[in-house]
Enzyme design. Structure first.
Site, PDB file in Angstrom:
ATOM      1  N   GLU A  76      -9.922  -2.322   5.213  1.00  0.00           N
ATOM      2  CA  GLU A  76     -10.742  -1.860   6.345  1.00  0.00           C
ATOM      3  C   GLU A  76     -11.679  -2.963   6.432  1.00  0.00           C
ATOM      4  OE1 GLU A  76      -9.425  -0.116   8.441  1.00  0.00           O
ATOM      5  OE2 GLU A  76      -8.746   1.779   7.683  1.00  0.00           O
ATOM      6  N   HIS A 116      -7.494  -4.843  10.147  1.00  0.00           N
ATOM      7  CA  HIS A 116      -7.329  -4.573   8.686  1.00  0.00           C
ATOM      8  C   HIS A 116      -5.990  -5.288   8.162  1.00  0.00           C
ATOM      9  CE1 HIS A 116      -5.384  -0.473   9.864  1.00  0.00           C
ATOM     10  NE2 HIS A 116      -4.500  -1.002   9.125  1.00  0.00           N
ATOM     11  N   ASP A 147       0.698  -1.237  -0.070  1.00  0.00           N
ATOM     12  CA  ASP A 147      -0.083   0.001  -0.070  1.00  0.00           C
ATOM     13  C   ASP A 147       0.894   1.304  -0.046  1.00  0.00           C
ATOM     14  OD1 ASP A 147       1.007  -0.374   2.790  1.00  0.00           O
ATOM     15  OD2 ASP A 147      -1.194  -0.783   3.304  1.00  0.00           O
ATOM     16  N   ASN A 187      -8.102  -2.788  14.030  1.00  0.00           N
ATOM     17  CA  ASN A 187      -9.290  -3.507  13.693  1.00  0.00           C
ATOM     18  C   ASN A 187      -9.172  -4.489  12.943  1.00  0.00           C
ATOM     19  OD1 ASN A 187      -8.583  -2.193  11.333  1.00  0.00           O
ATOM     20  ND2 ASN A 187      -9.938  -0.392  11.442  1.00  0.00           N
TER      21      ASN A 187
HETATM   22  C1  GLP Z   1      -1.329   0.480   8.735  1.00  0.00           C
HETATM   23  C2  GLP Z   1      -0.830  -0.370   7.471  1.00  0.00           C
HETATM   24  C3  GLP Z   1      -0.806  -1.882   7.715  1.00  0.00           C
HETATM   25  C4  GLP Z   1       0.017  -2.291   8.876  1.00  0.00           C
HETATM   26  C5  GLP Z   1      -0.992  -1.544  10.105  1.00  0.00           C
HETATM   27  C6  GLP Z   1      -0.272  -1.759  11.375  1.00  0.00           C
HETATM   28  O1  GLP Z   1      -2.271   1.346   8.462  1.00  0.00           O
HETATM   29  N1  GLP Z   1      -1.381   0.033   6.122  1.00  0.00           N
HETATM   30  O2  GLP Z   1      -0.163  -2.536   6.558  1.00  0.00           O
HETATM   31  O3  GLP Z   1       0.069  -3.504   8.966  1.00  0.00           O
HETATM   32  O4  GLP Z   1      -1.477  -0.194   9.801  1.00  0.00           O
HETATM   33  O5  GLP Z   1       0.626  -0.935  11.780  1.00  0.00           O
HETATM   34  P1  GLP Z   1       1.597  -0.978  12.785  1.00  0.00           P
HETATM   35  O6  GLP Z   1       2.525  -2.096  12.427  1.00  0.00           O
HETATM   36  O7  GLP Z   1       2.509   0.645  12.668  1.00  0.00           O
HETATM   37  O8  GLP Z   1       1.059  -1.126  14.058  1.00  0.00           O
END
Ligand code: GLP
Length: 234
Positions: A135, A130, A62, A128
């Site tokens: 989402e 995702h 992403d 959540n």
């Molecule tokens: C973000 C990214 C995800 C990631 C998630 C958790 O929004 N798009 O790919 O896995 O949230 O992030 P973090 O590892 O900083 O907790």
């Protein structure tokens, strides 16, 4: 799902390195990569290792809409500074956050994914549930699209920005169908803020309301969790 419990995220990075080593040894050449706080220790281990990715290709999950490669908050910048500068690949693909035409960018990135089937997909998980930026409610057969981020995701990601108002509202993300098409998936989660999502993903019903729960239907998933993230598992 194979769940590996570790004491902390440093040990998690070491376990993840073993998964990457084995995948490379077994012929994996295309790696699906993720950003965020979670894979930081994994990338440190990869950088410190003697693994050679020069014949490999990466496709990232992403990118924020509106952020370019020189913006330190962009995922392009993240990937270069955490991994690609130290470990050159044959090619690295990410969505282009600055693309003038979002529909054309979505089509382009769908073609990139179609041309580079992923051998090993690295994932984090949102609070959540995702994955990527898919989402709750996202279609399980979905492809790349431009997604409006939820308030909870914007709030969770605000820690990387000066103000919550600076967090982009939209992102391009690979879809769940494309994530599920990877031959192997490695999902990591560290810290108590991920405990509910991990319990729902592993022990809960498969439902679009917890996007990661669909991974129960994938034949080759490894989950690396620390004690805090594992705390609510059965
Ligand atoms: C973000 C990214 C995800 C990631 C998630 C958790 O929004 N798009 O790919 O896995 O949230 O992030 P973090 O590892 O900083 O907790």
């Amino acid at each position: 799902m194979k769940v590996i419990r570790v004491a902390n995220e440093n040990d998690g990075g070491k376990e993840a390195l073993k998964v990457f080593e084995a995948a490379l040894a077994n012929g994996a050449r295309t790696f699906g990569l993720a950003t965020g706080g979670t894979p930081e220790t994994t990338y440190k281990e990869l950088v410190a290792s003697d693994l050679d990715f020069s014949r490999c290709t990466s496709v990232n999950l992403d990118e924020y809409v509106g952020l370019g490669p020189d913006d330190p908050q962009s995922y392009n910048y993240y990937m270069r500074t955490r991994l690609f500068d130290a470990k050159p690949f044959k090619a690295n693909y990410l969505p282009d956050g600055l693309a003038a035409d979002p529909d054309a960018e979505v089509a382009r990135y769908n073609e990139v994914i179609a041309a580079h089937p992923v051998d090993l997909q690295l994932l984090g998980i949102g609070r959540n549930g995702h994955i990527g930026f898919n989402e709750p409610g996202s279609p399980v057969d979905g492809k790349v699209r431009k997604i409006k981020l939820t308030e909870s995701t914007i709030e969770a990601n605000a820690r990387y920005f000066d103000n919550e108002a600076d967090v982009p509202q939209y992102a391009y993300s690979m879809g769940i169908g494309q994530i599920m098409a990877a031959k192997q998936i490695l999902l990591e989660a560290f810290g108590d803020k991920k405990a509910d999502a991990i319990a729902a993903m592993v022990d809960g019903p498969v439902t679009p309301e917890v996007p990661a729960s669909i991974l129960q239907r994938h034949p080759n998933v490894t989950v690396i969790v620390d004690e805090a993230a594992a705390a609510k598992l059965k």
